[in-house]
Design a protein around this motif. Structure first.
Motif, PDB file in Angstrom:
ATOM      1  N   GLY A  92      42.565  50.648  36.115  1.00  0.00           N
ATOM      2  CA  GLY A  92      41.925  51.852  36.638  1.00  0.00           C
ATOM      3  C   GLY A  92      42.827  52.426  37.703  1.00  0.00           C
ATOM      4  N   VAL A  93      43.046  53.749  37.681  1.00  0.00           N
ATOM      5  CA  VAL A  93      44.028  54.361  38.564  1.00  0.00           C
ATOM      6  C   VAL A  93      43.405  55.499  39.368  1.00  0.00           C
ATOM      7  CG1 VAL A  93      46.289  55.463  38.724  1.00  0.00           C
ATOM      8  CG2 VAL A  93      45.840  53.829  36.873  1.00  0.00           C
ATOM      9  N   LEU A  94      43.634  55.465  40.676  1.00  0.00           N
ATOM     10  CA  LEU A  94      43.284  56.582  41.546  1.00  0.00           C
ATOM     11  C   LEU A  94      44.591  57.195  42.021  1.00  0.00           C
ATOM     12  CD1 LEU A  94      41.306  58.279  43.275  1.00  0.00           C
ATOM     13  CD2 LEU A  94      41.578  56.554  45.077  1.00  0.00           C
ATOM     14  N   PHE A  95      44.872  58.415  41.542  1.00  0.00           N
ATOM     15  CA  PHE A  95      46.081  59.104  41.963  1.00  0.00           C
ATOM     16  C   PHE A  95      45.869  59.734  43.335  1.00  0.00           C
ATOM     17  CE2 PHE A  95      46.357  59.014  37.322  1.00  0.00           C
ATOM     18  CZ  PHE A  95      47.622  58.489  37.146  1.00  0.00           C
ATOM     19  N   GLN A  96      46.970  60.060  43.994  1.00  0.00           N
ATOM     20  CA  GLN A  96      46.922  60.498  45.381  1.00  0.00           C
ATOM     21  C   GLN A  96      46.001  61.691  45.590  1.00  0.00           C
ATOM     22  OE1 GLN A  96      50.075  62.027  48.808  1.00  0.00           O
ATOM     23  NE2 GLN A  96      50.777  60.676  47.178  1.00  0.00           N
ATOM     24  N   LEU A 165      35.798  52.334  32.848  1.00  0.00           N
ATOM     25  CA  LEU A 165      35.927  51.398  31.721  1.00  0.00           C
ATOM     26  C   LEU A 165      35.851  49.949  32.176  1.00  0.00           C
ATOM     27  CD1 LEU A 165      38.757  53.148  29.656  1.00  0.00           C
ATOM     28  CD2 LEU A 165      36.285  53.291  29.327  1.00  0.00           C
ATOM     29  N   ASP A 166      35.281  49.736  33.372  1.00  0.00           N
ATOM     30  CA  ASP A 166      35.126  48.382  33.924  1.00  0.00           C
ATOM     31  C   ASP A 166      36.465  47.675  34.070  1.00  0.00           C
ATOM     32  OD1 ASP A 166      32.312  48.583  34.118  1.00  0.00           O
ATOM     33  OD2 ASP A 166      32.119  48.056  31.994  1.00  0.00           O
ATOM     34  N   ALA A 167      37.468  48.433  34.528  1.00  0.00           N
ATOM     35  CA  ALA A 167      38.792  47.852  34.741  1.00  0.00           C
ATOM     36  C   ALA A 167      38.726  46.762  35.802  1.00  0.00           C
ATOM     37  CB  ALA A 167      39.771  48.941  35.184  1.00  0.00           C
ATOM     38  N   ASP A 168      39.471  45.687  35.585  1.00  0.00           N
ATOM     39  CA  ASP A 168      39.505  44.615  36.580  1.00  0.00           C
ATOM     40  C   ASP A 168      40.792  44.616  37.390  1.00  0.00           C
ATOM     41  OD1 ASP A 168      41.141  43.822  34.528  1.00  0.00           O
ATOM     42  OD2 ASP A 168      40.344  41.800  34.353  1.00  0.00           O
ATOM     43  N   ILE A 169      41.685  45.586  37.102  1.00  0.00           N
ATOM     44  CA  ILE A 169      42.893  45.784  37.899  1.00  0.00           C
ATOM     45  C   ILE A 169      42.928  47.255  38.300  1.00  0.00           C
ATOM     46  CG2 ILE A 169      45.404  45.674  37.952  1.00  0.00           C
ATOM     47  CD1 ILE A 169      45.270  43.577  35.729  1.00  0.00           C
ATOM     48  N   LEU A 190      34.700  50.941  50.818  1.00  0.00           N
ATOM     49  CA  LEU A 190      34.439  51.009  49.383  1.00  0.00           C
ATOM     50  C   LEU A 190      35.424  50.136  48.610  1.00  0.00           C
ATOM     51  CD1 LEU A 190      33.121  52.146  46.832  1.00  0.00           C
ATOM     52  CD2 LEU A 190      34.589  54.167  47.061  1.00  0.00           C
ATOM     53  N   ILE A 191      36.690  50.168  48.997  1.00  0.00           N
ATOM     54  CA  ILE A 191      37.707  49.360  48.324  1.00  0.00           C
ATOM     55  C   ILE A 191      37.388  47.875  48.469  1.00  0.00           C
ATOM     56  CG2 ILE A 191      40.145  48.688  48.377  1.00  0.00           C
ATOM     57  CD1 ILE A 191      40.764  51.621  49.116  1.00  0.00           C
ATOM     58  N   LEU A 192      36.974  47.465  49.649  1.00  0.00           N
ATOM     59  CA  LEU A 192      36.581  46.071  49.857  1.00  0.00           C
ATOM     60  C   LEU A 192      35.364  45.712  49.008  1.00  0.00           C
ATOM     61  CD1 LEU A 192      37.050  45.805  53.724  1.00  0.00           C
ATOM     62  CD2 LEU A 192      38.409  44.626  51.982  1.00  0.00           C
ATOM     63  N   THR A 193      34.420  46.637  48.883  1.00  0.00           N
ATOM     64  CA  THR A 193      33.230  46.411  48.056  1.00  0.00           C
ATOM     65  C   THR A 193      33.611  46.207  46.595  1.00  0.00           C
ATOM     66  OG1 THR A 193      31.811  47.681  49.544  1.00  0.00           O
ATOM     67  CG2 THR A 193      31.055  47.401  47.275  1.00  0.00           C
ATOM     68  N   LEU A 194      34.554  47.013  46.110  1.00  0.00           N
ATOM     69  CA  LEU A 194      34.999  46.880  44.722  1.00  0.00           C
ATOM     70  C   LEU A 194      35.660  45.526  44.497  1.00  0.00           C
ATOM     71  CD1 LEU A 194      36.510  50.435  44.119  1.00  0.00           C
ATOM     72  CD2 LEU A 194      34.349  49.560  43.235  1.00  0.00           C
ATOM     73  N   ARG A 195      36.476  45.107  45.460  1.00  0.00           N
ATOM     74  CA  ARG A 195      37.127  43.804  45.339  1.00  0.00           C
ATOM     75  C   ARG A 195      36.101  42.675  45.342  1.00  0.00           C
ATOM     76  NH1 ARG A 195      40.201  40.914  49.210  1.00  0.00           N
ATOM     77  NH2 ARG A 195      38.407  41.251  50.563  1.00  0.00           N
ATOM     78  N   ASP A 196      35.168  42.725  46.297  1.00  0.00           N
ATOM     79  CA  ASP A 196      34.218  41.630  46.452  1.00  0.00           C
ATOM     80  C   ASP A 196      33.091  41.685  45.427  1.00  0.00           C
ATOM     81  OD1 ASP A 196      35.717  40.856  48.622  1.00  0.00           O
ATOM     82  OD2 ASP A 196      34.430  41.844  50.094  1.00  0.00           O
ATOM     83  N   GLY A 197      32.621  42.884  45.111  1.00  0.00           N
ATOM     84  CA  GLY A 197      31.483  43.026  44.215  1.00  0.00           C
ATOM     85  C   GLY A 197      31.842  42.940  42.749  1.00  0.00           C
ATOM     86  N   LEU A 198      33.001  43.493  42.391  1.00  0.00           N
ATOM     87  CA  LEU A 198      33.416  43.524  40.991  1.00  0.00           C
ATOM     88  C   LEU A 198      34.459  42.471  40.656  1.00  0.00           C
ATOM     89  CD1 LEU A 198      33.721  47.398  40.444  1.00  0.00           C
ATOM     90  CD2 LEU A 198      31.731  45.922  40.089  1.00  0.00           C
ATOM     91  N   ALA A 200      37.567  42.700  41.399  1.00  0.00           N
ATOM     92  CA  ALA A 200      38.759  43.419  40.975  1.00  0.00           C
ATOM     93  C   ALA A 200      39.979  42.987  41.774  1.00  0.00           C
ATOM     94  CB  ALA A 200      38.552  44.921  41.131  1.00  0.00           C
ATOM     95  N   THR A 201      41.133  43.089  41.142  1.00  0.00           N
ATOM     96  CA  THR A 201      42.417  42.932  41.805  1.00  0.00           C
ATOM     97  C   THR A 201      42.949  44.331  42.062  1.00  0.00           C
ATOM     98  OG1 THR A 201      42.855  40.852  40.647  1.00  0.00           O
ATOM     99  CG2 THR A 201      44.752  42.005  41.601  1.00  0.00           C
ATOM    100  N   ILE A 202      43.391  44.592  43.286  1.00  0.00           N
ATOM    101  CA  ILE A 202      43.735  45.958  43.674  1.00  0.00           C
ATOM    102  C   ILE A 202      45.161  46.030  44.196  1.00  0.00           C
ATOM    103  CG2 ILE A 202      43.145  47.873  45.221  1.00  0.00           C
ATOM    104  CD1 ILE A 202      40.248  46.796  45.202  1.00  0.00           C
ATOM    105  N   VAL A 203      45.920  46.983  43.666  1.00  0.00           N
ATOM    106  CA  VAL A 203      47.263  47.281  44.167  1.00  0.00           C
ATOM    107  C   VAL A 203      47.192  48.647  44.827  1.00  0.00           C
ATOM    108  CG1 VAL A 203      49.681  47.665  43.586  1.00  0.00           C
ATOM    109  CG2 VAL A 203      48.370  45.926  42.354  1.00  0.00           C
TER     110      VAL A 203
END
Length: 262
Positions: A92-96, A165-169, A190-198, A200-203
């Protein structure tokens, strides 16, 4: 399918000896690092060092000139185009800029990946869109257009589309750029919530120090002069323990600016 690599059990992605560039221009060379499962991994460095270029390669938009990129033990660039597409569905990608389609409502933007890559019916997609927007606190904007919401809200809507799409990265390119400190802090939460709740691995690519110190637990520091990584570790560790003058200046620039204005 490409042969599995020796990727460690705690790592989701490995970059090894990567060289990136355009034509004869080399942006980064001999770049190596692992991204551990469930981490928030920061790609750091000054302007022009190639942070966004590294991100583009990791999401499959730029083929490296040399080196290896593995996703969960599988060589991404050695895989077939069809297999790379399948692997990419985990991203999953969030562009600038948020990169929302201006002619679509927020809800339609979030629905688009599901319409393109799943066989879900319209009713189910609408329910899924509602769930994703509720998760990022944007359900009230489901029928609004991007021009009708704030910059911070557009970033949150972009996050909802990234997890459609329920991306895990997840890959975030300068998520806090252009946001005021309060909105930026909320996005960090929100980013911390996604990591902890889902799980997810985040770059994350960022030069915003408050965000980096608040959320990133690992990272790599890129140098524009030598065109490679000169340090690895969490931003706070690099701030407190690095002896490299360039890294020290970068990681402490906010304090230096404050002292200079005192």
């Amino acid at each position: 399918m490409a042969a599995p690599s020796s990727l460690g059990a705690d790592a989701v992605m490995r970059v090894e000896g990567l060289t990136l560039g355009f034509g004869s221009k080399i942006i980064q060379h001999d770049l190596s690092f692992d991204v551990k499962r469930g981490s928030i991994f920061a790609v750091m460095g000054g302007s022009g060092c190639g942070k966004s270029t590294v991100l583009k390669s990791m999401i499959g938009l730029l083929r490296p000139k040399a080196g290896q990129y593995d996703v969960q033990g599988e060589s991404y660039w050695d895989a077939s185009a069809e297999r790379r597409t399948e692997i990419g569905h985990r991203f999953g990608v969030l562009f600038q800029s948020g990169a929302l389609w201006s002619s679509m409502t927020v809800g339609e933007n979030v629905a688009l990946p599901m319409q393109m890559f799943t066989r879900l019916d319209d009713h189910t997609i609408r329910r899924m869109v509602t769930l994703k927007l509720a998760l990022v606190g944007m359900l009230h904007a489901i029928d609004l257009y991007p021009s009708e919401i704030s910059g911070g809200m557009r970033k949150r809507a972009g996050v909802a589309r990234a997890i459609a799409l329920d991306a895990d990265i997840l890959f975030f390119d300068e998520p806090s750029a252009g946001l005021d400190p309060i909105t930026s802090a909320r996005l960090d939460e929100l980013i911390l919530t996604l990591r902890d709740g889902l799980g997810a691995t985040i770059v994350i690519v960022s030069h915003e120090l408050p965000s980096l110190f608040a959320i990133a637990d690992d990272g790599v520091f890129l140098d524009a002069t030598t065109r490679t990584a000169i340090a690895h570790g969490a931003p706070r560790e690099l701030r407190d323990h690095s002896d490299d003058p360039q890294i020290h200046a970068f990681m402490n620039r906010n304090a230096q600016q404050t002292d200079g204005n005192a």
